[in-house]
Write an enzyme that holds these catalytic residues in place. Sequence first.
Site, PDB file in Angstrom:
ATOM      1  N   GLU A  62      -5.677  -8.425  -0.674  1.00 63.02           N
ATOM      2  CA  GLU A  62      -6.329  -8.208   0.622  1.00 63.02           C
ATOM      3  C   GLU A  62      -7.785  -7.875   0.377  1.00 63.02           C
ATOM      4  OE1 GLU A  62      -4.697  -5.391   3.442  1.00 63.02           O
ATOM      5  OE2 GLU A  62      -2.648  -5.942   2.890  1.00 63.02           O
TER       6      GLU A  62
ATOM      7  N   GLU B 265       0.826  -1.218   0.000  1.00 66.06           N
ATOM      8  CA  GLU B 265       0.000   0.000   0.000  1.00 66.06           C
ATOM      9  C   GLU B 265       0.858   1.265   0.000  1.00 66.06           C
ATOM     10  OE1 GLU B 265      -2.922  -0.388   3.155  1.00 66.06           O
ATOM     11  OE2 GLU B 265      -4.140  -1.709   1.923  1.00 66.06           O
TER      12      GLU B 265
HETATM   13  C1  BGP Z   1      -4.403  -2.687   5.028  1.00 71.31           C
HETATM   14  C2  BGP Z   1      -3.051  -3.192   5.478  1.00 71.31           C
HETATM   15  C3  BGP Z   1      -3.077  -4.379   6.344  1.00 71.31           C
HETATM   16  C4  BGP Z   1      -4.328  -4.596   7.157  1.00 71.31           C
HETATM   17  C5  BGP Z   1      -5.594  -4.116   6.528  1.00 71.31           C
HETATM   18  C6  BGP Z   1      -6.782  -4.011   7.454  1.00 71.31           C
HETATM   19  O1  BGP Z   1      -4.346  -1.301   4.976  1.00 71.31           O
HETATM   20  O2  BGP Z   1      -2.235  -3.518   4.361  1.00 71.31           O
HETATM   21  O3  BGP Z   1      -1.867  -4.450   7.034  1.00 71.31           O
HETATM   22  O4  BGP Z   1      -4.191  -4.438   8.465  1.00 71.31           O
HETATM   23  O5  BGP Z   1      -5.470  -2.901   5.866  1.00 71.31           O
HETATM   24  O6  BGP Z   1      -6.681  -2.853   8.207  1.00 71.31           O
HETATM   25  P1  BGP Z   1      -6.804  -2.810   9.775  1.00 71.31           P
HETATM   26  O7  BGP Z   1      -5.829  -3.803  10.292  1.00 71.31           O
HETATM   27  O8  BGP Z   1      -6.467  -1.451  10.155  1.00 71.31           O
HETATM   28  O9  BGP Z   1      -8.200  -3.200  10.083  1.00 71.31           O
END
Ligand code: BGP
Length: 474
Positions: free
Chosen positions: A370, A173
């Site tokens: 993701e 990201e």
């Molecule tokens: C993305 C990241 C992850 C992950 C996900 C969910 O931005 O790449 O590392 O954590 O989001 O977000 P969060 O963990 O804040 O719920």
Amino acid sequence: MRKDFFWGGATAAHQIEGAWDVGGKGISIADVMTVGGPGKPRRITDGVLPGENYPNHEATDFYHHYKEDVAFLGEMGFKSFRTSIAWTRIFPRGDEAEPNEEGLKFYDDLFDELHKYNIEPLVTLSHFELPWALVKEYDGFLNRKAIDMFVKFATVCFERYKDKVKYWMTFNEINNQADPIQHHILQEGGILLNGRENAEEIMYQSSHYELVASALAVKKGLEINPDFKIGCMIGFNPIYPASCAPEDILMAQKAMNEKYWWTFVHCRGYYPAWLLKKFERHGYKIDITEEDKKILKEGTVNWLTFSYYQSLCIKADPEENPHYEYNEKYYVRNEHLKASDWGWQIDGLGVRWALNWFYDRFELPMCIVENGFGAYDKIEEDGSIIDDYRIDYLREHIKALIAAVEEDGVDLMGYQMWSPIDIVSASTGEMDKRYGFVYVNKNNAGEGDLSRRRKKSFYWYKRVIETNGEDLGE
Ligand code: BGP
């Protein structure tokens, strides 16, 4: 769907491994972030201080549970598993001459374990895990020296794992920095703003050095193994106009440019015209050399990966903002969508929109790396966890990606849900914001014995994989 479709799941080293000071590992930026909560940001402390709660220090202790966890993935029939290599296990400070053998060995064992179950590892090199020494002593990616440190780290990994890992991503990201708050600039570029005023210029400069580092890594990797796929990883939330007023349409288009321009540089190897104009308009002096431009051109990625959780909606304010420049403050709620308990708007159809947006522009093989639903889970009296809300979310998103492949013809290699096993949330540091098919017994306060148990969604996803997406359990 293609027979070799990568049905799988994704996670990141710092959110699962724990063992923050084991096996010669150095301190990373994730190790100095305290626990937060909805509307309560994580604090960044000056090194690891006594008396603070640092959720990533233990996380879910995957470091010691990885065999058990990989067995769960095997049981679900996973074809692929995305994780990252913690930079600080390999180079604890970032600037060492030699890598740490114990760290390298851990990932050898992990990749071997995955291959036992025919699970293909997809590996991110930098996922919010920069060495703390690189942040404190070098100013992260605001320093050109960080490029060499990253390329060295990448090269060591490519050489060591060239027969075990074929699919790579450089920076997770990378584009989150478009929202130039302390948190993102630190996570992506390793820079503590500490009151510095020119946050946006800093963000453009460090992004440039990261993009050069990424392009050099692509070049190196393909020399080491020409069969590698080395890609970018974009955090993608489609930004819709708040209405069909032309001002809102233009605002949404400009916001899409400003949030996702990193993809253009990664995939096309040069800066978009509007961005160079913006540098001029603001008087930003970004150090971009002729040699850098050549490297960007030669080191374009050969696959494109992105995360997708939600879509956003934006409204123009031409009086206050006549150049339609992007700023988070112009976001408005989308009245057509519901949101999670953390305010993330749920939009399954947006996946199809996203896949088409990327494919129209870049025509590269893609992978969704993701997608998932953070929610509070409840253990019933009989010990079961009925997470129908998670199944509903995933089903809607998978349906949309299948339509994008089968009706729109996009080239999609796989889908990695986030995250098969509960993890520490990146934005809030919470354990109780759960994503997994497998529950981990640990709460926000760090209490629990870390035991694992299958949720209802575990069996649902197993069936999705078994039927190659035909049976979505409707
Ligand atoms: C993305 C990241 C992850 C992950 C996900 C969910 O931005 O790449 O590392 O954590 O989001 O977000 P969060 O963990 O804040 O719920």
